[in-house]
Design a protein around this motif. Sequence first.
Motif, short mmCIF file in Angstrom:
data_model
loop_
_atom_site.label_atom_id
_atom_site.label_comp_id
_atom_site.label_asym_id
_atom_site.label_seq_id
_atom_site.Cartn_x
_atom_site.Cartn_y
_atom_site.Cartn_z
N LEU A 27 40.00 68.81 -4.78
CA LEU A 27 41.43 69.07 -4.63
C LEU A 27 42.05 68.00 -3.73
N SER A 28 43.09 67.33 -4.25
CA SER A 28 43.73 66.27 -3.47
C SER A 28 45.17 66.62 -3.11
N ARG A 29 45.78 67.58 -3.83
CA ARG A 29 47.19 67.86 -3.59
C ARG A 29 47.46 69.37 -3.64
N LEU A 30 48.09 69.88 -2.59
CA LEU A 30 48.55 71.27 -2.53
C LEU A 30 50.06 71.26 -2.34
N THR A 31 50.79 71.95 -3.23
CA THR A 31 52.25 72.02 -3.15
C THR A 31 52.66 73.48 -3.15
N ILE A 32 53.53 73.85 -2.21
CA ILE A 32 54.03 75.23 -2.14
C ILE A 32 55.54 75.20 -2.08
N PHE A 33 56.19 75.89 -3.01
CA PHE A 33 57.63 76.14 -2.97
C PHE A 33 57.84 77.58 -2.51
N GLY A 34 58.84 77.79 -1.66
CA GLY A 34 59.05 79.12 -1.10
C GLY A 34 58.28 79.31 0.19
N PHE A 35 57.88 78.21 0.81
CA PHE A 35 57.09 78.27 2.03
C PHE A 35 57.91 78.85 3.17
N GLN A 36 57.27 79.68 4.00
CA GLN A 36 57.85 80.18 5.23
C GLN A 36 56.80 80.07 6.34
N PRO A 37 57.17 79.71 7.54
CA PRO A 37 56.19 79.54 8.62
C PRO A 37 55.76 80.88 9.20
N ASN A 38 55.11 81.69 8.37
CA ASN A 38 54.61 82.98 8.83
C ASN A 38 53.11 83.03 8.60
N ASP A 39 52.50 84.16 8.95
CA ASP A 39 51.04 84.27 8.84
C ASP A 39 50.55 84.11 7.41
N VAL A 49 49.65 67.63 1.46
CA VAL A 49 50.12 69.02 1.49
C VAL A 49 51.64 68.96 1.55
N SER A 50 52.31 69.43 0.50
CA SER A 50 53.77 69.39 0.43
C SER A 50 54.30 70.82 0.50
N LEU A 51 55.18 71.06 1.46
CA LEU A 51 55.71 72.41 1.69
C LEU A 51 57.22 72.38 1.57
N TYR A 52 57.77 73.28 0.74
CA TYR A 52 59.21 73.32 0.48
C TYR A 52 59.74 74.73 0.72
N ASP A 53 61.01 74.79 1.09
CA ASP A 53 61.69 76.07 1.21
C ASP A 53 61.79 76.72 -0.17
N ALA A 112 44.39 66.22 6.36
CA ALA A 112 45.38 66.03 5.28
C ALA A 112 46.62 65.37 5.83
N MET A 113 47.37 64.82 4.94
CA MET A 113 48.68 64.29 5.27
C MET A 113 49.69 65.38 4.95
N ALA A 114 50.28 65.98 5.95
CA ALA A 114 51.19 67.10 5.73
C ALA A 114 52.60 66.58 5.56
N VAL A 115 53.27 67.05 4.53
CA VAL A 115 54.65 66.67 4.27
C VAL A 115 55.47 67.95 4.28
N ALA A 116 56.22 68.21 5.32
CA ALA A 116 57.02 69.42 5.41
C ALA A 116 58.43 69.08 4.97
N SER A 117 58.92 69.77 3.93
CA SER A 117 60.23 69.46 3.38
C SER A 117 61.05 70.72 3.24
#
Length: 473
Positions: free
Chosen positions: A381-393, A412-416, A459-464
């Motif tokens: 696994l090289s790429r993880l993308t999450i849409f609807g991310f929230q900084p919760n548990d 790691v790409s994280l989107y609202d 990982a290279m984290a990309v928070a968007s």
Amino acid sequence: MKLNRVRRRSRDLLKVDRLIKLPDDVLLNILERLGTLDAVRTCVVSRQTLNLPALLSQIVIDLGDLDLQRKNRGVADMTDKILSTRSPQIPIRNLKLRFIMRGDDHLKIGRAVALAMATQKIDAAEFDILTKDIYYRRSDADLLDSAKLFNNFIGECADAFAGLTRLHLQNLRFGESDIPNILATCKRLESLRLLHCDARKLPVLHVEHARLVELIFAYAKFSTVELGCLPELRRMTLHRWIFDNLDNPLILGYAPQLSKLTLAHAFIINRTLKLSQLLVNVPSISDLHLDFQSEKVWVLPECPKVLAPVLGKLRRVNLNNLPEECDIAWTMFLLEAAPSLEELCITVWDHKCQLESQKSYSQKTDVNWEPSNPGFKHNNLSRLTIFGFQPNDNFMGYVSRVTEAVENIKEVSLYDRKVCKHCVDKFPHLGVRPWSCPQTSEEVDSFRLEIAEVIKGRAMAVASTHKVGHDSI
């Protein structure tokens, strides 16, 4: 005013004159970038270009619904004229016709195409056939009438259908022999798309074809769809699939090359599908797209030992529109069972405007899952993308768990959450979830450091952020 019109007319004529002076091969290259109807209109401005439509290697007449309602007869006449005046020595690389079954327009098109196929070389041919009522709310009588009209059409113009490579149909109710007849007649068929079609009295819709590469059912209702022998099938999509048979809604038979499978918005009540059973005969899946339409999770997490034999070649997984109340940890079962997985994309979104009503068709359920091997590692696994991310548990724990298991993750790409204006307009009383992700550049930088710490620097984290009307940060 008159002087301005004269000047504009003069400029237009000058442009046309310059265009006409180009060599024929250059003109044909330009014309083939237009729709065929626009190309023909362009060529009537001069005697020097009147012969060019007969030299086109692409004939594409693909009007929108409203234009077709007014111009369907013109489409039939133009198709007949173009095909009947072509030289048999000039092959047609691509023939694409979109038209309505109305009056005898479709018969005129079918006969013209049949004659062209008998006298000319046509590499690819497509019919996109609409019914007289283009819009999709049809009565039972309308569906039966349209099916009868289509059966007469394919009977009258069997030679045209025999040469098709793509066929799109809508608003038909199939009888027992209809689909087998279509597939037997369309010997060259590579793509079949059925929109708003059903076969209520047919216990099993059996699909078998030697050359079919792509199969798409959208808003279709069948008791059971059974894929028989489909040696060339590579892509299959079921979108908003409604099945009466709760035991075996989909049977995938011999399809050794099936690599891309999309299952979206399954109307299945009180049942979950087991991928190990569904995919047992198609272990070549490399791209799996499951869309839950913000409703029930209808896929059962399974033990990797059971599931791994059918997911050995899986490279990409897209889990779309998971309900927001559901803990996403259950999706780890796919990671455990697919050692070759390279990309995992998850979208968590209560997209309410696409639901049948405010009350979900399938009651939302959480999914119980326990890791079979808490210490398992994943190497690809090289790429993880999450849409609807929230900084919760829920989300932070998931990112930590994935990156702890994955040895070589690169991004790691994280989107609202995605925001839909139609959802807000249709259900204003439900409100909009408060925005809780970082917004300022300082907050984003701090959050990047927090994520980097969570994933232990591997990982290279990309928070968007992603909001309607705002650019991503």
